[in-house]
Every structure is written in structure tokens, then in C-alpha cells.
Design an enzyme around this catalytic site. Structure first.
Site, short mmCIF file in Angstrom:
data_model
loop_
_atom_site.label_atom_id
_atom_site.label_comp_id
_atom_site.label_asym_id
_atom_site.label_seq_id
_atom_site.Cartn_x
_atom_site.Cartn_y
_atom_site.Cartn_z
N ARG A 43 0.84 -1.20 0.00
CA ARG A 43 0.00 0.00 0.00
C ARG A 43 0.88 1.25 0.00
O ARG A 43 0.58 2.23 -0.68
CB ARG A 43 -0.95 0.01 1.21
CG ARG A 43 -2.05 -1.03 1.13
CD ARG A 43 -3.02 -0.90 2.27
NE ARG A 43 -3.86 0.28 2.15
CZ ARG A 43 -4.71 0.69 3.10
NH1 ARG A 43 -4.80 0.03 4.25
NH2 ARG A 43 -5.45 1.77 2.91
N CYS A 56 -1.44 6.18 8.92
CA CYS A 56 -1.74 4.85 8.39
C CYS A 56 -2.86 5.03 7.38
O CYS A 56 -2.88 5.99 6.63
CB CYS A 56 -2.13 3.91 9.53
SG CYS A 56 -3.51 4.51 10.53
#
Length: 287
Positions: free
Chosen positions: A177, A235
Site C-alpha cells: 500500500r 496509516c
């Protein structure tokens, strides 16, 4: 802060057996599944009260605020009283998902002024592994009288502040990611320019416990998060970043959280995005 932010299953069982007046919160939650309440009802640590991450540990706003913005100070205090937390009481939080949502609860309650909040290391799995008892059903405690602080946004980062951050910025998401190879949730793949990838999985054992302080310290230093530089973390939506802040607390490193995280950054028009890995030869202290 020190390693006292963690508590072992054996130590928690001993406290309960000794009649310690602690408040236990069950913070089971998994993105894309249930809120965890059904699992809680089916079996939880005796006396534990269910805490809903989506409803009580996060607010709601525009996409540019992120998926899990902070709740208001007043809303968090109301939830804490509903959970039965008393003034000066020790709180233990746990989940069954590698201490991820529990870390959000630890972070939110600690920054609001509760002096002794601990995370059950290894979560419900560790509790069951020692053969400790569980109970079914709802626990509805007497209303607590805790008075929380009003930190507001004084110790967190906004999207604007992240854009001008002068220290090390850590991205706690999985490497794929971070590199922008996949993005299952947010509208754009990639990472915030200048960020360093420190996947939270690197700081946990296979059974979901935190690695030793020495191993955590080494992981921080590899990505340039040295003691003398300011450290911030993000995050996907501000939950895993709180777990990275807890890992920092275990080694005496203060980590400032960007609650909006990638979900806010990627939903804010005009914000630059990087893809790919950070070059290995790049020194994070020279950025």
C-alpha cells in the site's frame, strides 16, 4: 512512558483475582466486518465492557477528515463514563485483532488524561491461551465519574501540518500500500511525499504480541526515527498510527499521530502523492 503500557494475561488475571478495581474494555473491531459486539456477547473477559470503535472512539465528518477522525472531547468523556470509568481508575483495553483497535483506545484515553491505561499484550488470544475464564452477555456498569482533559487538536497533526512536517513521518501501512501497488479502500494509491514505511506488522510477533523493546528500537532507527528527531505517524485511517505511537511509548519515543491519515490526505484535492519504495541510499535525516 514505559513498558507498563502493556499488561500480560497472567498479570491481569492476578489483578482480577486480587479484587483490583480496574475497568476492562473490550474493543473488538475489524474493518469490513461487524463492530465486534456479537463476538463480545459470545465471550469476553469477565467484567469487560464493550467499547465501540466506530461509535465512541472516532468521530464523523467529511471525506477530507478521514474515516476515523477524533471524537469530540465531550463525546469521549461521555463514552468513558458510560463504560463505568471512575476518576483515577486503571483501565485495561484489549481486542482479538493484534491489539490494533485496543491501541486506538489506549491512545485516545491516554491523551485525554487517564494516567494508567494498559493494553493486554496478545489480546483475547493471550487470555484464552493461559486457560483464563470468559463470560457471555452484556456488562452494564454503574456510570463512571471520570473527568477527561480537553486536548482538542493540540497534540495531533492536521493535513496542513503534515504537509509542513519537519521531522520523520512514518507510514504504518503494509509495504504494497505504501508503494502504491494496491489500495483497497481509499481513492488514490501511494504515500505522502517524504514518508518512511514502518509496517506495524514488523513490530509484532506472529501471535500478535509486541516485539521486545530492543527489536522495536532497531526498527525505528532503521527508518531514521532517532531519539533526537520529531516523529509523526499515519496509516490508512488513524487506527494503526495509534498502535505505532504505542510502540514508540514502549521505547520512550514520542510519536505524534496524524488522525486523518491516508484517508484524509487522499481525499483532499491538490495534495501531492508519491509511489514506489523510498531509495535505500536516501538518508531520512538529510531530507
Amino acid at each position: 512512558m514505559t513498558a507498563s503500557v502493556l499488561i500480560t494475561a497472567d498479570d491481569l488475571r492476578a489483578l482480577l483475582a486480587g479484587g483490583a478495581g480496574i475497568r476492562i474494555l473490550d474493543v473488538r473491531y475489524r474493518l469490513g466486518f461487524t463492530d465486534g459486539h456479537e463476538d463480545y456477547l459470545a465471550g469476553h473477559i469477565p467484567g469487560a465492557v464493550f467499547a465501540d470503535l466506530e461509535a465512541d472512539l472516532a468521530g464523523h465528518g467529511e471525506p477530507s477528515d478521514g474515516r476515523h477522525p477524533l471524537p469530540s472531547d465531550a463525546a469521549l468523556e461521555e463514552a468513558a463514563r458510560r463504560w463505568g470509568i471512575g476518576q483515577g481508575q486503571t483501565v485495561v483495553v484489549y481486542d482479538d485483532s493484534r491489539s490494533l483497535p485496543a491501541s486506538r483506545a489506549w491512545w485516545a484515553l491516554s491523551r485525554a488524561g487517564i494516567a494508567d491505561v494498559r493494553v493486554l499484550d496478545g489480546g483475547l488470544g493471550a487470555w484464552r491461551a493461559i486457560g483464563a475464564a470468559t463470560e457471555e452477555g452484556e456488562v452494564t456498569p454503574p456510570r463512571g465519574d471520570v473527568v477527561l482533559g480537553r486536548p482538542g487538536a493540540t497534540d495531533v497533526l492536521s493535513t496542513e501540518q503534515v504537509a509542513g512536517w519537519g521531522g520523520v513521518l512514518l507510514d504504518a501501512r503494509a509495504p504494497e500500500r505504501f508503494r502504491g501497488e494496491t489500495e483497497p479502500i481509499d481513492p488514490v494509491a501511494g504515500h505522502i511525499p517524504g514518508a518512511r514505511n514502518l509496517p506495524i506488522a514488523d513490530l509484532l510477533t506472529d501471535d500478535g504480541r509486541f516485539r521486545s523493546p530492543e527489536e522495536i528500537l532497531s526498527a525505528f532507527e532503521v527508518v531514521g526515527a532517532a531519539e533526537e528527531v520529531p516523529i509523526a505517524a499515519y496509516c490508512g485511517s488513524g487506527v494503526t498510527a495509534a498502535q505505532l505511537a504505542l510502540a514508540g511509548a514502549l521505547i520512550g519515543r514520542e510519536v505524534t499521530v496524524y488522525p486523518g491519515s491516508w484517508s484524509a490526505w487522499s481525499n483532499t484535492p491538490g495534495r501531492p502523492i508519491e509511489v514506489g519504495a523510498v531509495p535505500a541510499e536516501e538518508d531520512p535525516l538529510d531530507e
